[in-house]
Design a protein around this motif. Structure first.
Motif, PDB file in Angstrom:
ATOM      1  N   SER A  47      -5.616   5.136   7.204  1.00  0.00           N
ATOM      2  CA  SER A  47      -4.619   4.539   8.098  1.00  0.00           C
ATOM      3  C   SER A  47      -4.141   5.550   9.150  1.00  0.00           C
ATOM      4  O   SER A  47      -3.099   5.357   9.763  1.00  0.00           O
ATOM      5  N   GLY A  48      -4.917   6.614   9.333  1.00  0.00           N
ATOM      6  CA  GLY A  48      -4.497   7.686  10.230  1.00  0.00           C
ATOM      7  C   GLY A  48      -4.787   7.408  11.690  1.00  0.00           C
ATOM      8  O   GLY A  48      -5.608   6.557  12.038  1.00  0.00           O
ATOM      9  N   ARG A  49      -4.080   8.156  12.532  1.00  0.00           N
ATOM     10  CA  ARG A  49      -4.330   8.124  13.971  1.00  0.00           C
ATOM     11  C   ARG A  49      -4.959   9.464  14.352  1.00  0.00           C
ATOM     12  O   ARG A  49      -4.437  10.537  14.012  1.00  0.00           O
ATOM     13  N   PHE A  50      -6.072   9.397  15.080  1.00  0.00           N
ATOM     14  CA  PHE A  50      -6.857  10.581  15.374  1.00  0.00           C
ATOM     15  C   PHE A  50      -7.020  10.769  16.881  1.00  0.00           C
ATOM     16  O   PHE A  50      -7.144   9.796  17.629  1.00  0.00           O
ATOM     17  N   ALA A  51      -7.043  12.032  17.302  1.00  0.00           N
ATOM     18  CA  ALA A  51      -7.422  12.354  18.673  1.00  0.00           C
ATOM     19  C   ALA A  51      -8.940  12.507  18.711  1.00  0.00           C
ATOM     20  O   ALA A  51      -9.512  13.176  17.843  1.00  0.00           O
ATOM     21  N   VAL A  52      -9.584  11.885  19.694  1.00  0.00           N
ATOM     22  CA  VAL A  52     -11.040  11.991  19.825  1.00  0.00           C
ATOM     23  C   VAL A  52     -11.362  12.634  21.164  1.00  0.00           C
ATOM     24  O   VAL A  52     -10.688  12.395  22.169  1.00  0.00           O
ATOM     25  N   SER A  53     -12.397  13.480  21.164  1.00  0.00           N
ATOM     26  CA  SER A  53     -12.790  14.130  22.411  1.00  0.00           C
ATOM     27  C   SER A  53     -13.138  13.076  23.462  1.00  0.00           C
ATOM     28  O   SER A  53     -13.681  12.019  23.155  1.00  0.00           O
ATOM     29  N   ASP A  54     -12.814  13.378  24.707  1.00  0.00           N
ATOM     30  CA  ASP A  54     -12.882  12.388  25.773  1.00  0.00           C
ATOM     31  C   ASP A  54     -14.288  11.847  26.008  1.00  0.00           C
ATOM     32  O   ASP A  54     -14.457  10.725  26.479  1.00  0.00           O
ATOM     33  N   ASN A  55     -15.297  12.646  25.704  1.00  0.00           N
ATOM     34  CA  ASN A  55     -16.665  12.216  25.975  1.00  0.00           C
ATOM     35  C   ASN A  55     -17.338  11.566  24.768  1.00  0.00           C
ATOM     36  O   ASN A  55     -18.560  11.407  24.741  1.00  0.00           O
ATOM     37  N   THR A  56     -16.561  11.165  23.773  1.00  0.00           N
ATOM     38  CA  THR A  56     -17.117  10.431  22.624  1.00  0.00           C
ATOM     39  C   THR A  56     -17.725   9.116  23.095  1.00  0.00           C
ATOM     40  O   THR A  56     -17.093   8.368  23.840  1.00  0.00           O
ATOM     41  N   TRP A  57     -18.939   8.830  22.668  1.00  0.00           N
ATOM     42  CA  TRP A  57     -19.581   7.575  23.061  1.00  0.00           C
ATOM     43  C   TRP A  57     -18.826   6.397  22.456  1.00  0.00           C
ATOM     44  O   TRP A  57     -18.377   6.428  21.305  1.00  0.00           O
ATOM     45  N   ALA A  58     -18.713   5.324  23.225  1.00  0.00           N
ATOM     46  CA  ALA A  58     -18.014   4.131  22.759  1.00  0.00           C
ATOM     47  C   ALA A  58     -18.646   3.577  21.489  1.00  0.00           C
ATOM     48  O   ALA A  58     -17.941   3.124  20.581  1.00  0.00           O
ATOM     49  N   MET A  59     -19.977   3.612  21.396  1.00  0.00           N
ATOM     50  CA  MET A  59     -20.637   3.043  20.218  1.00  0.00           C
ATOM     51  C   MET A  59     -20.230   3.786  18.950  1.00  0.00           C
ATOM     52  O   MET A  59     -20.106   3.177  17.884  1.00  0.00           O
ATOM     53  N   HIS A  60     -19.981   5.091  19.058  1.00  0.00           N
ATOM     54  CA  HIS A  60     -19.584   5.848  17.876  1.00  0.00           C
ATOM     55  C   HIS A  60     -18.120   5.587  17.517  1.00  0.00           C
ATOM     56  O   HIS A  60     -17.775   5.466  16.338  1.00  0.00           O
TER      57      HIS A  60
END
Length: 374
Positions: A109-122
């Protein structure tokens, strides 16, 4: 210039970077950070995979060892990354669900920061596997993650700046008049490589009216006597960026052209003088912009005064009105005011600087006065 190999980053460097990222996420109320292939992964681990449809992700959560999840066929490369010994490696095999390999590492149930260039499909795959999770961009959540450089990073940025300065010194020796912008741009690119860059990111050559476009791509216009020419160039050397701009003139400038250049030079000096620990980023922009506005050209300064630089040539922090982030020793960024007269010419002067304990230091030290070229 004799090239000297930079001091290598150590396991402890990468371990400390990952720990800082996980701690910063926790301080921001996040469950962790998810890093895809790209500049953030290089900075944190030294691993440089190509982003593909196969999932690669670094999972950082406070109180837990860093885990890098990779495709099995890429695991040998990951094992040889500079920071591999500071993390745990997990692999997944083609035909299995890669998101199932990541799911046990995450708070459901966590909220995570993702690197800006993460592919949408992932990202969508992770959301399907863990529908209770939520995500925010790394730049929005932790914009200063890479902003403060350590001593080894500063040494690399300084060396990249010195190499760009060497390239500028040499480009002044080549003929400009009668040659296309693309030819001068090719000379600049070759010089950056000659002086140690492994990657050329841009070589802006804006002659005459093309100089009024700050990000003009060198074209087929032939440079002629009487042209003002904006030269903005940079790239990566030993993994860290350079970026500098000087404005030159083919033959003697007019009084009006020299005046515009003098205003920009004064504005650039004012911006650099405003750099000190504790000052807000916007103060650098305000100092440079005030000079240009007082001279009557405020509406012709059409971009921010600066941007951060590190493993990429553009990154936070940004020197722009509204950015209240305080400057901290170790931050590196450009100071690059400009004036752009549509249909006539442009002028920009840019140095990379770093914040010191009592002010700042420039990483570009070539003459900022308008050079006369042939």
């Amino acid at each position: 210039m004799t090239a000297t190999a930079p001091a290598p980053f150590t396991e402890d460097d990468y371990r400390a970077r990952m720990a800082r990222a996980a701690g910063a996420a926790a301080d921001a109320g996040l469950a962790g950070v998810l890093i895809a292939p790209g500049p953030d992964l290089i900075h944190l681990t030294g691993y440089r995979p190509v982003a593909t449809e196969r999932l690669t992700v670094l999972v950082l959560t406070a109180g837990q060892d860093p885990v890098l999840v990779v495709p099995t066929l890429e695991a040998p490369d990951a094992e040889h990354a500079a920071g591999a010994s500071a993390l745990t490696l997990r692999d997944w095999t083609d035909g299995t669900d890669p998101y199932a390999a990541v799911a046990p590492l995450l708070d459901v149930s966590g909220r995570f920061a993702v690197s800006d260039n993460t592919w949408a499909m992932h990202l969508l795959g992770l959301q399907r596997a863990l529908p209770g999770t939520s995500y925010t961009s790394l730049t929005d959540a932790l914009p200063m993650l890479r902003a403060v450089k350590d001593a080894r990073e500063l040494a690399r940025i300084e060396a990249a700046g010195a190499a760009a300065d060497e390239a500028y010194g040499e480009i002044l020796k080549v003929p400009f008049a009668g040659r296309r912008e693309t030819e001068v741009a090719a000379d600049l690119a070759a010089l950056l490589l000659r002086f140690g860059h492994s990657q050329v990111d841009f070589t802006v050559v804006g002659s005459g009216p093309n100089g009024a476009n700050p990000h003009h791509e060198a074209g087929d216009r032939t440079i002629v006597e009487g042209d003002m020419v904006v030269l903005d160039f940079g790239g990566l050397k030993d993994g860290y960026g350079s970026d500098t701009t000087r404005t030159v003139h083919v033959g003697e400038p007019t009084v009006a052209e020299q005046h515009i250049h003098d205003v920009v030079l004064e504005a650039q000096r004012a911006g650099v003088d405003a750099v000190r620990p504790g000052a807000a980023c916007q103060e650098v922009d305000r100092a440079a912009r005030e000079i240009i506005e007082e001279a009557g050209y405020g509406d012709l300064f059409i971009h921010r005064t600066g941007h951060g630089i590190g493993v990429t040539t553009h990154e936070p922090p940004y020197m722009i009105e509204g950015e209240e982030q305080p400057l901290v020793p170790g931050m590196c960024f450009s100071v690059e005011p400009g004036i752009y007269l549509p249909g006539r010419f442009g002028v920009r002067i840019e140095d990379i600087v770093t914040v010191t304990e009592d002010g700042c230091r420039r990483f570009n030290n070539t003459d900022r006065r308008m050079a006369i070229v042939s």
